[in-house]
Design a protein around this motif. Structure first.
Motif, PDB file in Angstrom:
ATOM      1  N   VAL A 244      41.104  26.886  34.067  1.00 25.34           N
ATOM      2  CA  VAL A 244      39.643  26.937  33.914  1.00 25.34           C
ATOM      3  C   VAL A 244      39.242  26.505  32.509  1.00 25.34           C
ATOM      4  N   GLU A 245      39.947  26.988  31.515  1.00 21.88           N
ATOM      5  CA  GLU A 245      39.626  26.589  30.135  1.00 21.88           C
ATOM      6  C   GLU A 245      39.758  25.072  29.963  1.00 21.88           C
ATOM      7  N   ALA A 246      40.782  24.480  30.577  1.00 23.39           N
ATOM      8  CA  ALA A 246      40.975  23.038  30.478  1.00 23.39           C
ATOM      9  C   ALA A 246      39.865  22.286  31.218  1.00 23.39           C
ATOM     10  N   CYS A 247      39.439  22.804  32.377  1.00 25.95           N
ATOM     11  CA  CYS A 247      38.331  22.174  33.106  1.00 25.95           C
ATOM     12  C   CYS A 247      37.061  22.173  32.264  1.00 25.95           C
ATOM     13  N   LEU A 248      36.796  23.281  31.601  1.00 23.02           N
ATOM     14  CA  LEU A 248      35.606  23.366  30.755  1.00 23.02           C
ATOM     15  C   LEU A 248      35.636  22.299  29.669  1.00 23.02           C
ATOM     16  N   ARG A 249      36.797  22.086  29.076  1.00 22.26           N
ATOM     17  CA  ARG A 249      36.912  21.070  28.015  1.00 22.26           C
ATOM     18  C   ARG A 249      36.759  19.670  28.582  1.00 22.26           C
ATOM     19  N   ARG A 250      37.429  19.387  29.708  1.00 21.68           N
ATOM     20  CA  ARG A 250      37.350  18.027  30.266  1.00 21.68           C
ATOM     21  C   ARG A 250      35.940  17.691  30.722  1.00 21.68           C
ATOM     22  N   LEU A 251      35.271  18.664  31.329  1.00 18.75           N
ATOM     23  CA  LEU A 251      33.922  18.412  31.834  1.00 18.75           C
ATOM     24  C   LEU A 251      32.862  18.565  30.746  1.00 18.75           C
ATOM     25  N   ALA A 252      33.258  19.100  29.588  1.00 19.95           N
ATOM     26  CA  ALA A 252      32.347  19.301  28.454  1.00 19.95           C
ATOM     27  C   ALA A 252      31.189  20.218  28.829  1.00 19.95           C
ATOM     28  N   ILE A 253      31.538  21.366  29.416  1.00 21.51           N
ATOM     29  CA  ILE A 253      30.546  22.358  29.800  1.00 21.51           C
ATOM     30  C   ILE A 253      30.995  23.728  29.311  1.00 21.51           C
ATOM     31  N   ASP A 254      30.044  24.670  29.290  1.00 26.00           N
ATOM     32  CA  ASP A 254      30.359  26.030  28.879  1.00 26.00           C
ATOM     33  C   ASP A 254      30.662  26.933  30.066  1.00 26.00           C
ATOM     34  N   ARG A 255      30.200  26.522  31.257  1.00 22.33           N
ATOM     35  CA  ARG A 255      30.390  27.345  32.448  1.00 22.33           C
ATOM     36  C   ARG A 255      30.498  26.440  33.671  1.00 22.33           C
ATOM     37  N   ILE A 256      31.430  26.740  34.553  1.00 18.35           N
ATOM     38  CA  ILE A 256      31.601  25.985  35.800  1.00 18.35           C
ATOM     39  C   ILE A 256      30.633  26.543  36.837  1.00 18.35           C
ATOM     40  N   ASP A 257      29.817  25.665  37.427  1.00 19.71           N
ATOM     41  CA  ASP A 257      28.838  26.114  38.424  1.00 19.71           C
ATOM     42  C   ASP A 257      29.512  26.822  39.592  1.00 19.71           C
ATOM     43  N   LEU A 258      30.565  26.208  40.103  1.00 24.08           N
ATOM     44  CA  LEU A 258      31.288  26.751  41.257  1.00 24.08           C
ATOM     45  C   LEU A 258      32.762  26.407  41.082  1.00 24.08           C
ATOM     46  N   CYS A 259      33.588  27.429  40.962  1.00 24.11           N
ATOM     47  CA  CYS A 259      35.019  27.230  40.757  1.00 24.11           C
ATOM     48  C   CYS A 259      35.774  27.769  41.973  1.00 24.11           C
ATOM     49  N   TYR A 260      36.447  26.861  42.672  1.00 21.68           N
ATOM     50  CA  TYR A 260      37.233  27.234  43.845  1.00 21.68           C
ATOM     51  C   TYR A 260      38.668  27.563  43.459  1.00 21.68           C
ATOM     52  N   LEU A 261      39.247  28.512  44.159  1.00 24.64           N
ATOM     53  CA  LEU A 261      40.704  28.651  44.197  1.00 24.64           C
ATOM     54  C   LEU A 261      41.186  27.581  45.168  1.00 24.64           C
ATOM     55  N   HIS A 262      41.835  26.544  44.640  1.00 22.02           N
ATOM     56  CA  HIS A 262      42.141  25.346  45.436  1.00 22.02           C
ATOM     57  C   HIS A 262      43.027  25.674  46.629  1.00 22.02           C
ATOM     58  N   ARG A 263      44.033  26.474  46.403  1.00 24.16           N
ATOM     59  CA  ARG A 263      44.882  26.982  47.476  1.00 24.16           C
ATOM     60  C   ARG A 263      45.357  28.365  47.087  1.00 24.16           C
ATOM     61  N   ILE A 264      45.533  29.220  48.068  1.00 24.40           N
ATOM     62  CA  ILE A 264      46.114  30.533  47.802  1.00 24.40           C
ATOM     63  C   ILE A 264      47.618  30.355  47.598  1.00 24.40           C
ATOM     64  N   ASP A 265      48.109  30.872  46.498  1.00 25.00           N
ATOM     65  CA  ASP A 265      49.539  30.834  46.205  1.00 25.00           C
ATOM     66  C   ASP A 265      50.198  32.017  46.922  1.00 25.00           C
TER      67      ASP A 265
END
Length: 258
Positions: free
Chosen positions: A112-133
């Protein structure tokens, strides 16, 4: 919003967005690996989607990996206020066409921290758990996303490729804002569809045209129309790398919901 929303509108994660969204997995190279063959066309697709009234954009850190999140930032940042930007974490990519779930809480937090940096945002609107481990308790995976939500880094939590029982279990840990499963005319049965309708959860069908395989026999209108008719909670996210195909999808959305 400068154009009418194709397919009508739906509220997802607190935002009123176009019911026809855009999946971005195809904006990568073969095997969902590396950059697209035509970066200019990929950026054109993203801009044209916004200009056409699509305000639900769906991506994942695993697309590329990281390729599409970078592409979104370079193309659309700062993102229009009306856009819902959804991404996913919890999947690693050792090689092209290889996908492995990884749901350790420390990994999900780092992702999540890496997504925030790549997208250049402070908060992800909607963050999915891509697959259950399967190697990690579901409560621990959703619980880490809930902790990130409490910290203001995630606005809403979603689940992908899940059963009704898994949704029920996850809802005991955190509010689930959306469920994203595969559904199309070739793969038409998913018990989560009814579960989401009964529990007020938006249902996001991915691969709604079965990776284009439905188009030669059914066109675009029939598969999308079938999905939209399943309930107002259904919001498909067809993916494309072609500006021409995007235009055809948008026009179908307007025909199906004038």
């Amino acid at each position: 919003m400068t154009a009418l929303p194709p397919g009508g509108v739906i509220t997802i994660a607190g935002k009123r967005v176009s019911r026809l969204g855009l999946g971005t997995m195809r904006l990568t190279g073969p095997g969902t690996w590396g950059p697209p063959a035509d970066v200019t066309a990929a950026r054109t697709v993203l801009r044209a989607a916004i200009d056409s009234g699509i305000t639900h954009l769906d991506t994942a850190d695993a697309y590329g990996p990281h390729t599409v999140e970078d592409l979104l930032r370079r193309t659309l940042h700062p993102y229009p206020d009306e856009v819902l930007l959804a991404t996913k974490v919890g999947m690693v990519r050792p090689a092209p066409n290889v996908w492995k779930p990884l749901g350790r809480p420390d990994y999900l937090r780092a992702a999540v921290e890496a997504c925030l940096r790549r997208l250049a945002i402070d908060r992800i609107d909607l963050c999915y758990l891509h697959r259950i481990d399967p190697a990690v308790p579901l409560a621990d995976q959703v619980g880490e996303l809930a902790a990130l939500q409490d910290e203001g880094k995630v606005a809403a939590i979603g689940l992908s490729k899940v059963t009704p029982e898994q949704i029920r279990h996850a809802c005991q840990v955190a509010a689930i804002a959306a469920v994203q499963n595969c559904l199309n005319l070739d793969e038409p049965d998913d018990p989560a569809l009814t579960y989401c309708a009964d529990n007020g959860i938006p249902y996001i069908p991915y691969r709604p045209l079965n990776a284009g395989r439905l188009i030669p026999s059914a066109g675009i209108d029939k598969p999308l129309g079938w999905l939209l008719a399943l309930g107002e909670h259904v919001a498909p996210i067809p993916a494309t790398s072609s500006p021409q195909h995007l235009h055809a999808l948008v026009q179908a959305g307007h025909r199906l919901h004038p």
